[in-house]
Design an enzyme around this catalytic site. Sequence first.
Site, PDB file in Angstrom:
ATOM      1  N   LYS A  49       0.856  -1.194   0.000  1.00 56.31           N
ATOM      2  CA  LYS A  49       0.000   0.000   0.000  1.00 56.31           C
ATOM      3  C   LYS A  49       0.892   1.245   0.000  1.00 56.31           C
ATOM      4  O   LYS A  49       1.515   1.569   1.008  1.00 56.31           O
ATOM      5  CB  LYS A  49      -0.930   0.065   1.212  1.00 56.31           C
ATOM      6  CG  LYS A  49      -2.021   1.121   0.971  1.00 56.31           C
ATOM      7  CD  LYS A  49      -2.649   1.685   2.214  1.00 56.31           C
ATOM      8  CE  LYS A  49      -1.882   2.802   2.854  1.00 56.31           C
ATOM      9  NZ  LYS A  49      -1.803   4.045   2.059  1.00 56.31           N
ATOM     10  N   GLU A  55       9.361  15.291  15.180  1.00 51.74           N
ATOM     11  CA  GLU A  55       9.782  15.146  13.784  1.00 51.74           C
ATOM     12  C   GLU A  55       8.985  16.142  12.933  1.00 51.74           C
ATOM     13  O   GLU A  55       7.765  16.054  12.852  1.00 51.74           O
ATOM     14  CB  GLU A  55       9.507  13.711  13.320  1.00 51.74           C
ATOM     15  CG  GLU A  55      10.139  13.385  11.998  1.00 51.74           C
ATOM     16  CD  GLU A  55       9.931  11.924  11.585  1.00 51.74           C
ATOM     17  OE1 GLU A  55       8.863  11.358  11.874  1.00 51.74           O
ATOM     18  OE2 GLU A  55      10.849  11.364  10.960  1.00 51.74           O
ATOM     19  N   GLU A  77       9.887   1.045  10.663  1.00 53.56           N
ATOM     20  CA  GLU A  77      10.928   2.079  10.506  1.00 53.56           C
ATOM     21  C   GLU A  77      10.193   3.405  10.652  1.00 53.56           C
ATOM     22  O   GLU A  77       9.426   3.796   9.791  1.00 53.56           O
ATOM     23  CB  GLU A  77      11.594   1.938   9.141  1.00 53.56           C
ATOM     24  CG  GLU A  77      12.921   2.656   9.069  1.00 53.56           C
ATOM     25  CD  GLU A  77      12.765   4.101   8.648  1.00 53.56           C
ATOM     26  OE1 GLU A  77      12.579   4.959   9.552  1.00 53.56           O
ATOM     27  OE2 GLU A  77      12.824   4.372   7.455  1.00 53.56           O
ATOM     28  N   CYS A  78      10.415   4.046  11.799  1.00 52.77           N
ATOM     29  CA  CYS A  78       9.517   5.136  12.196  1.00 52.77           C
ATOM     30  C   CYS A  78      10.168   6.505  12.369  1.00 52.77           C
ATOM     31  O   CYS A  78       9.709   7.314  13.180  1.00 52.77           O
ATOM     32  CB  CYS A  78       8.810   4.761  13.487  1.00 52.77           C
ATOM     33  SG  CYS A  78       7.677   3.396  13.282  1.00 52.77           S
ATOM     34  N   CYS A 119      13.498  10.597   6.886  1.00 53.24           N
ATOM     35  CA  CYS A 119      13.331  10.061   8.237  1.00 53.24           C
ATOM     36  C   CYS A 119      14.593  10.245   9.081  1.00 53.24           C
ATOM     37  O   CYS A 119      14.513  10.465  10.283  1.00 53.24           O
ATOM     38  CB  CYS A 119      12.909   8.601   8.198  1.00 53.24           C
ATOM     39  SG  CYS A 119      13.883   7.617   7.062  1.00 53.24           S
TER      40      CYS A 119
HETATM   41  P1  NDP Z   1       1.993   8.240   8.204  1.00 56.59           P
HETATM   42  O1  NDP Z   1       2.788   7.516   9.192  1.00 56.59           O
HETATM   43  O2  NDP Z   1       0.581   8.569   8.528  1.00 56.59           O
HETATM   44  O3  NDP Z   1       1.994   7.444   6.799  1.00 56.59           O
HETATM   45  C1  NDP Z   1       2.792   6.334   6.472  1.00 56.59           C
HETATM   46  C2  NDP Z   1       1.954   5.230   5.835  1.00 56.59           C
HETATM   47  O4  NDP Z   1       1.017   4.718   6.798  1.00 56.59           O
HETATM   48  C3  NDP Z   1       1.113   5.708   4.652  1.00 56.59           C
HETATM   49  O5  NDP Z   1       1.030   4.672   3.687  1.00 56.59           O
HETATM   50  C4  NDP Z   1      -0.223   5.944   5.292  1.00 56.59           C
HETATM   51  O6  NDP Z   1      -1.290   5.901   4.397  1.00 56.59           O
HETATM   52  C5  NDP Z   1      -0.306   4.809   6.285  1.00 56.59           C
HETATM   53  N1  NDP Z   1      -1.262   5.073   7.359  1.00 56.59           N
HETATM   54  C6  NDP Z   1      -1.644   6.274   7.857  1.00 56.59           C
HETATM   55  N2  NDP Z   1      -2.560   6.120   8.835  1.00 56.59           N
HETATM   56  C7  NDP Z   1      -2.768   4.792   8.965  1.00 56.59           C
HETATM   57  C8  NDP Z   1      -3.607   4.006   9.790  1.00 56.59           C
HETATM   58  N3  NDP Z   1      -4.426   4.558  10.674  1.00 56.59           N
HETATM   59  N4  NDP Z   1      -3.566   2.666   9.645  1.00 56.59           N
HETATM   60  C9  NDP Z   1      -2.761   2.096   8.726  1.00 56.59           C
HETATM   61  N5  NDP Z   1      -1.961   2.779   7.904  1.00 56.59           N
HETATM   62  C10 NDP Z   1      -1.944   4.116   8.017  1.00 56.59           C
HETATM   63  O7  NDP Z   1       2.684   9.582   7.810  1.00 56.59           O
HETATM   64  P2  NDP Z   1       1.934  10.934   7.317  1.00 56.59           P
HETATM   65  O8  NDP Z   1       1.854  10.883   5.884  1.00 56.59           O
HETATM   66  O9  NDP Z   1       0.655  11.187   8.019  1.00 56.59           O
HETATM   67  O10 NDP Z   1       2.942  12.025   7.824  1.00 56.59           O
HETATM   68  C11 NDP Z   1       2.839  12.537   9.134  1.00 56.59           C
HETATM   69  C12 NDP Z   1       4.185  12.635   9.761  1.00 56.59           C
HETATM   70  O11 NDP Z   1       4.737  11.345   9.869  1.00 56.59           O
HETATM   71  C13 NDP Z   1       5.211  13.408   8.976  1.00 56.59           C
HETATM   72  O12 NDP Z   1       5.138  14.761   9.182  1.00 56.59           O
HETATM   73  C14 NDP Z   1       6.473  12.828   9.516  1.00 56.59           C
HETATM   74  O13 NDP Z   1       6.816  13.440  10.716  1.00 56.59           O
HETATM   75  C15 NDP Z   1       6.115  11.395   9.750  1.00 56.59           C
HETATM   76  N6  NDP Z   1       6.544  10.526   8.640  1.00 56.59           N
HETATM   77  C16 NDP Z   1       7.668   9.819   8.806  1.00 56.59           C
HETATM   78  C17 NDP Z   1       8.139   9.052   7.789  1.00 56.59           C
HETATM   79  C18 NDP Z   1       9.384   8.285   7.950  1.00 56.59           C
HETATM   80  O14 NDP Z   1       9.934   7.783   6.979  1.00 56.59           O
HETATM   81  N7  NDP Z   1       9.879   8.157   9.123  1.00 56.59           N
HETATM   82  C19 NDP Z   1       7.470   8.976   6.484  1.00 56.59           C
HETATM   83  C20 NDP Z   1       6.255   9.725   6.427  1.00 56.59           C
HETATM   84  C21 NDP Z   1       5.837  10.481   7.472  1.00 56.59           C
HETATM   85  P3  NDP Z   1      -1.917   7.255   3.787  1.00 56.59           P
HETATM   86  O15 NDP Z   1      -0.785   8.156   3.495  1.00 56.59           O
HETATM   87  O16 NDP Z   1      -2.573   6.798   2.586  1.00 56.59           O
HETATM   88  O17 NDP Z   1      -2.835   7.783   4.821  1.00 56.59           O
END
Ligand code: NDP
Length: 504
Positions: free
Chosen positions: A197, A407, A273-274, A308
């Site tokens: 996904k 972050e 990986e968060c 990240c």
């Molecule tokens: P998310 O953690 O929400 O998104 C990452 C993935 O998880 C996307 O595919 C997203 O889908 C999915 N996801 C989101 N909500 C859910 C849920 N409730 N259940 C299952 N899957 C879910 O990141 P965001 O895009 O919201 O970004 C927010 C913040 O997260 C950023 O500002 C940053 O700080 C952090 N982030 C960190 C990343 C990293 O590599 N460490 C990468 C991206 C974000 P969808 O996008 O379709 O909702």
Amino acid sequence: MTTITDLEAPEARDVRRLAEELEIRTGAWIDGAYAEAASSETFAKINPATGVEIAQVAAGDTEDVDRAVRGARAAFESGVWSRSAPRQRKKVLTRFAALIEDHADELALLETIDMGKPIRDARRVDVPLAAQCIAYYGEAVDKVYDEVAPTDPSAVVMIRREPLGVVGAVVPWNFPLMMASWKIGPALATGNSVVLKPAEQSPLTALRVAELGAEAGLPDGVLQVVPGFGETAGQAIGRHPDVDMITFTGSTEVGKLFLRYSGESNMKRVALECGGKSPHVVLEDCGDLEAAAQAVAWGVFYNQGEVCNAGSRLLVHESVREALLERVVAVAGKIRPGDPLDPKTRMGAIVDDRQLERVLGYIETGRSEGAELHLGGSRVLEETGGYFVEPTIFDAVSNEMTIAREEIFGPVLSTISFTDDAEALAIANDTIYGLAAAVWTSDVTKAHRWGRDLRAGVVWVNTFDAGDITSPFGGFKQSGFGRDKSIHALEKFTDLKAIWINVG
Ligand code: NDP
């Protein structure tokens, strides 16, 4: 701002020609064909550099995930991929990687209009590294041996590594193709089926790459791609009783949700990986301030800061602070936001309006909590309709401030100064995250000591963001667990089985 129609460079002409011919895949990829969502719902895909809609993409939900998992399970049980000879998987994955390379211009363009990164980076970094990753795992898989346990001679105990079954891969929008390849490369190489996904902000390359996988010879069902929202499609994968493992990259908040989904469903394995709040430490004896300044600037402004492991906390010894910041500002001056489709652009657009507001909100918080705005701090190029933020540097930050703790995922650097190395180490480690860290020093003993004492999955000394497919990547603490990249990634997509044969 330059547009793709008035660029003169040959490379730019190529971008323009490709953009005119570009075909965008918008359906879910299930069992070897594109499909509408069962609900027929779609969502708008906006180009973050213009604010203009470029496609309507299938909004997958529980029913689509269920269909994709059923197909993936059927493919797995049939053995067509899971029990094929490693050499055969190698052949297909090597071809898959070659096809990604052959379509590098197209994939780079898709990545750029999808999530706003400069085409230069998409073409020179993201796409080649994604291909390299798939090839690496393809090449590795027929060179790994199972084991025999050293029991007494009355038994032969084979310790075999077996694929897990159906792997759910949920990936973010900052490096869409690269993150997907870090998951699907080792998962497919070890014989699993994958349901991927992509993030709602960046589904386009994943959808195109699925088709290339089929062209390379991946049997139907082995790689499924379901675009859609996290709360619906993502959650459906996380809770699915027939998904054996989740491999996730994204926020810590959503990573924790996957742990909950697992506990409330079938106890599927979870690898996370968060992200992080990586300290970039410059000690008094930093040998090369110019190199450190380059690394500090690129370490937080590359990819619009949407990285990240971004070195978003600069910890600098007071004696070199002014000289370093002066140089960092000079480098930042060359990283101006611009049209991502212009091959000369080094900083693109923030991924969407929500993330733009989030980044600007953190800048406002930094100001109100008393940090000194040293550079930037504003949205720019608003007339384009796109979401651009200029490189921003805060000085006089304390590690207690929100901008030093959370972050931001945008081009924002928080500068904290120190006078004592022990104090700096304590500040560096005073974070819930532990993905990456870096230190600059010309003292070899200090280099080793900091390498040992920084609590992070990756520690760089006298460099930043250096990486290679052979080197594991992943975090300590709330940056997650499980490692992407390197030969070790194969371990998490397999399970150990002991087969005990009594030989008297
Ligand atoms: P998310 O953690 O929400 O998104 C990452 C993935 O998880 C996307 O595919 C997203 O889908 C999915 N996801 C989101 N909500 C859910 C849920 N409730 N259940 C299952 N899957 C879910 O990141 P965001 O895009 O919201 O970004 C927010 C913040 O997260 C950023 O500002 C940053 O700080 C952090 N982030 C960190 C990343 C990293 O590599 N460490 C990468 C991206 C974000 P969808 O996008 O379709 O909702």
